[in-house]
Design a protein around this motif. Structure first.
Motif, PDB file in Angstrom:
ATOM      1  N   VAL A 131       0.859  -1.187   0.000  1.00  0.00           N
ATOM      2  CA  VAL A 131       0.000   0.000   0.000  1.00  0.00           C
ATOM      3  C   VAL A 131       0.895   1.236   0.000  1.00  0.00           C
ATOM      4  O   VAL A 131       1.797   1.360   0.840  1.00  0.00           O
ATOM      5  N   ALA A 132       0.650   2.119  -0.958  1.00  0.00           N
ATOM      6  CA  ALA A 132       1.365   3.388  -1.024  1.00  0.00           C
ATOM      7  C   ALA A 132       0.435   4.497  -0.558  1.00  0.00           C
ATOM      8  O   ALA A 132      -0.759   4.487  -0.874  1.00  0.00           O
ATOM      9  N   VAL A 133       0.975   5.431   0.188  1.00  0.00           N
ATOM     10  CA  VAL A 133       0.211   6.588   0.656  1.00  0.00           C
ATOM     11  C   VAL A 133       0.917   7.827   0.130  1.00  0.00           C
ATOM     12  O   VAL A 133       2.102   8.049   0.413  1.00  0.00           O
ATOM     13  N   LEU A 134       0.188   8.625  -0.664  1.00  0.00           N
ATOM     14  CA  LEU A 134       0.775   9.790  -1.312  1.00  0.00           C
ATOM     15  C   LEU A 134      -0.116  10.998  -1.100  1.00  0.00           C
ATOM     16  O   LEU A 134      -1.350  10.879  -1.057  1.00  0.00           O
ATOM     17  N   ALA A 135       0.493  12.155  -1.000  1.00  0.00           N
ATOM     18  CA  ALA A 135      -0.256  13.408  -1.010  1.00  0.00           C
ATOM     19  C   ALA A 135      -0.512  13.803  -2.454  1.00  0.00           C
ATOM     20  O   ALA A 135       0.360  13.675  -3.314  1.00  0.00           O
ATOM     21  N   ALA A 136      -1.729  14.270  -2.738  1.00  0.00           N
ATOM     22  CA  ALA A 136      -2.090  14.610  -4.120  1.00  0.00           C
ATOM     23  C   ALA A 136      -1.416  15.881  -4.608  1.00  0.00           C
ATOM     24  O   ALA A 136      -1.437  16.165  -5.815  1.00  0.00           O
ATOM     25  N   ASP A 137      -0.832  16.655  -3.695  1.00  0.00           N
ATOM     26  CA  ASP A 137      -0.149  17.885  -4.120  1.00  0.00           C
ATOM     27  C   ASP A 137       1.330  17.639  -4.406  1.00  0.00           C
ATOM     28  O   ASP A 137       2.131  18.564  -4.420  1.00  0.00           O
ATOM     29  N   VAL A 138       1.692  16.376  -4.641  1.00  0.00           N
ATOM     30  CA  VAL A 138       3.069  16.032  -5.002  1.00  0.00           C
ATOM     31  C   VAL A 138       3.299  16.320  -6.478  1.00  0.00           C
ATOM     32  O   VAL A 138       2.500  15.934  -7.334  1.00  0.00           O
ATOM     33  N   VAL A 139       4.372  17.003  -6.770  1.00  0.00           N
ATOM     34  CA  VAL A 139       4.817  17.221  -8.149  1.00  0.00           C
ATOM     35  C   VAL A 139       6.152  16.498  -8.287  1.00  0.00           C
ATOM     36  O   VAL A 139       7.115  16.830  -7.589  1.00  0.00           O
ATOM     37  N   ALA A 140       6.208  15.508  -9.171  1.00  0.00           N
ATOM     38  CA  ALA A 140       7.388  14.658  -9.233  1.00  0.00           C
ATOM     39  C   ALA A 140       7.613  14.140 -10.640  1.00  0.00           C
ATOM     40  O   ALA A 140       6.681  14.053 -11.445  1.00  0.00           O
ATOM     41  N   GLY A 194      17.843  14.967   6.242  1.00  0.00           N
ATOM     42  CA  GLY A 194      17.072  14.874   5.005  1.00  0.00           C
ATOM     43  C   GLY A 194      15.651  15.349   5.227  1.00  0.00           C
ATOM     44  O   GLY A 194      15.271  15.756   6.330  1.00  0.00           O
ATOM     45  N   THR A 195      14.856  15.307   4.169  1.00  0.00           N
ATOM     46  CA  THR A 195      13.448  15.698   4.252  1.00  0.00           C
ATOM     47  C   THR A 195      12.586  14.674   3.532  1.00  0.00           C
ATOM     48  O   THR A 195      13.002  14.077   2.539  1.00  0.00           O
ATOM     49  N   PHE A 196      11.381  14.477   4.036  1.00  0.00           N
ATOM     50  CA  PHE A 196      10.421  13.540   3.458  1.00  0.00           C
ATOM     51  C   PHE A 196       9.624  14.248   2.384  1.00  0.00           C
ATOM     52  O   PHE A 196       9.167  15.371   2.576  1.00  0.00           O
ATOM     53  N   ARG A 197       9.413  13.586   1.251  1.00  0.00           N
ATOM     54  CA  ARG A 197       8.808  14.228   0.103  1.00  0.00           C
ATOM     55  C   ARG A 197       7.387  13.746  -0.214  1.00  0.00           C
ATOM     56  O   ARG A 197       6.914  13.886  -1.335  1.00  0.00           O
ATOM     57  N   GLY A 198       6.690  13.163   0.759  1.00  0.00           N
ATOM     58  CA  GLY A 198       5.261  12.921   0.611  1.00  0.00           C
ATOM     59  C   GLY A 198       4.855  11.631  -0.052  1.00  0.00           C
ATOM     60  O   GLY A 198       3.671  11.449  -0.371  1.00  0.00           O
TER      61      GLY A 198
END
Length: 537
Positions: A131-140, A194-198
């Motif tokens: 299961v992947a959990v992603l924020a919809a405001d991710v630009v990648a 580091g930083t987490f990217r959503g």
């Protein structure tokens, strides 16, 4: 005869289920990448996911009103390749609305953070695949998402990158390629690097724990025990909980690729332009080079072995075949070492160095082509040991052919082999102990205790037990020359290879084994002390 996609264990069954959290206004921001008509960030992300091995996309929104246009645009892309037509909603997944967009994407309405987390929990309990959990405001970049979501092993991992922490880039700490601490707007991280990217993915082995964790967090959110955590911080909360529970979360580095969350239209447009400025083919090549290696591997091997990746792929070489060639070069090195003369020792050292280059190349080819397998990982680990010990035999035979008592060199070789075996046992035993502790504690018991306190209380507790100062000093040395000294002191395989090559070419086997015993003994003591300090922290 094709596999039945309805049966567990099939390709479709092992594909990831993606939960996309379109719970912030930014998800509906319009954006255009110049390659297609303008759409929203949500539509763009879903379109990217449908090009990856994603079995189903569950879109979580705050209100059905205003999302009909998004649904129609997503539906216009047609149903998934497996079947046509709609699918009734699963009642175990909350208040879903039937969507006529086919089986691969559904809309689920949620009224807040607690219900978002419960939807994740129910999805994890019902899923037979990661299961992947992603924020919809991710630009990648799509390749950035693929680094995690297209990995054949489907590991538990998170996309992380450098840069200063920000509201949409919460801090994390990574060690040896794993996320060991993560934060939210409420939970702090000591010694962040580091930083987490959503983007978070949880593998099949950890789905039950994810469900327990999400339910515990939902209860805490409902009782307002999560402080100032916002409604859009579901991925951050889950990553923080997983890291605190001891779950091994792989830190997926981006390299030159981009992945990040945005909050405004100018930020979205700027992020899309930054994507276009990157040469994705080159970035994918750079991402194939493993980060976090030792000094010798980073500067004396990976600095140029990356140029061999594409030629190897064009020749049709698989990672396993590159491993086999690496073993052949190690055997050649052993044969030349057994000659005992200076020219033979020098040629053997060169052959051993090339063997190690190929040993790095097999992993780089695997990451570039995303062709991983349990067999390949096992072969790589076993062959590393075989190559090293075969070289020991070659050095002994070459030295024994000269003057002196052969039993002394054999004793040194056996001692070096035993020491190296003990070091591997310590590493594997510690990794197994961490996994056992996580399973024994259980995420259900760990989540409420660990999530209800700020991160900065953990170092204080470590200091109270007498280990905080040791860990604090170790982590403060994670920069500059001290960082590379810490990498080198543990005598990783790159440094061992360099040590054998240099001492064998310039001196003889006796010096090689004495150097391995001396440095290896220091490495064992250093590693054991660090393991004990962490165990009591």
């Amino acid at each position: 005869m094709g596999a039945d996609p309805s049966k567990p264990g099939t390709v479709r069954d092992t594909q990831t289920v993606a939960v996309v959290l379109a719970t912030s206004p930014a998800a509906g921001l319009p954006c255009s990448d110049g390659a297609r008509s303008e759409g929203s960030l949500l539509e763009r992300l879903v379109a990217q996911l449908l090009t990856l091995p994603i079995r189903e996309v569950l879109i979580v929104v705050r209100s059905q009103d205003g999302w009909d246009g998004e649904r129609r645009q997503i539906a216009a892309r047609g149903p998934g390749p497996e079947t046509a037509g709609g699918r009734p909603p699963d009642p175990a997944r909350g208040r879903e609305r039937e969507v006529e967009s086919g089986p691969r994407h559904q809309i689920c309405v949620s009224d807040g953070l607690a219900e978002d987390l419960r939807i994740v929990a129910k999805t994890a309990r019902a899923s037979t695949s990661p299961v992947a959990v992603l924020a919809a405001d991710v630009v990648a970049h799509t390749d950035a998402l693929a680094l995690l979501l297209e990995h054949p092993a489907r590991p538990t991992g998170a996309i992380v990158a450098g840069g200063d922490p920000a509201p949409l880039r919460p801090p994390v700490r990574t060690e040896w390629g794993r996320v060991v601490s993560a934060g939210t707007s409420f939970h702090e991280v000591e010694w962040a690097n580091g930083t987490f990217r959503g983007v978070l993915q949880v593998g099949e082995a950890h789905l039950a724990g994810l469900a327990d964790l999400a339910e515990e967090l939902a209860d805490l959110a409902q009782r307002r025990h999560l402080g100032r955590v916002g409604d859009t911080e579901v991925p951050e909360l889950l990553l923080t909980g997983l890291a605190r529970a001891g779950v091994p979360v792989h830190a997926v580095a981006l390299g030159a690729l981009h992945c990040g969350r945005v909050a405004t239209r100018p930020a979205a447009e700027r992020a899309v332009r930054e994507l276009a400025d990157v040469d994705e083919a080159r970035a994918r090549l750079e991402a194939a080079v493993k980060s976090g290696d030792g000094f010798f591997t980073t500067y004396c091997v990976s600095s140029w072995s990356r140029h061999l990746i594409r030629p190897a792929v064009r020749l049709g070489l698989t990672p396993n075949s590159v491993t086999g060639i690496s073993v052949a070069f190690a055997l050649i090195a052993a044969v030349w070492f057994s000659d005992g003369h200076r020219a033979g020792l020098v040629v053997g050292a060169v052959a051993l160095y090339l063997s190690f280059v190929l040993d790095c190349l097999d992993g780089q080819v695997a990451r570039y082509t995303r062709r991983f397998s349990p067999l390949g990982g096992w072969l790589d680990a076993i062959c590393d040991r075989i190559k090293e010990y075969v070289v020991y035999v070659g050095l002994v035979l070459g030295y024994s052919s000269g003057p002196g008592e052969s039993w002394r060199i054999w004793a040194l070789a056996v001692a070096a082999l035993v020491l190296q075996t003990i070091r591997h046992m310590v590493d594997f035993a510690y990794a197994g102990a961490l996994a056992d502790r996580a399973r024994a504690a259980g995420l259900r018991a760990a989540a409420p205790r660990s999530m209800a306190v700020p991160w900065d209380e953990a170092p204080a507790a470590a200091a109270a037990s007498g280990t905080g100062s040791v860990l604090a000093l170790s982590r403060r040395l994670d920069r500059g020359v001290a960082y590379w000294l810490k990498k080198m002191i543990v005598l990783p395989i790159g440094e061992r290879t360099a040590l054998i090559c240099v001492t064998a070419a310039l001196f003889d086997a006796r010096v090689t084994f004495l150097a391995l015993l001396g440095w290896g003994g220091v490495a064992l003591a250093y590693t054991a002390a660090g393991r004990m300090a962490r165990s009591f922290a």
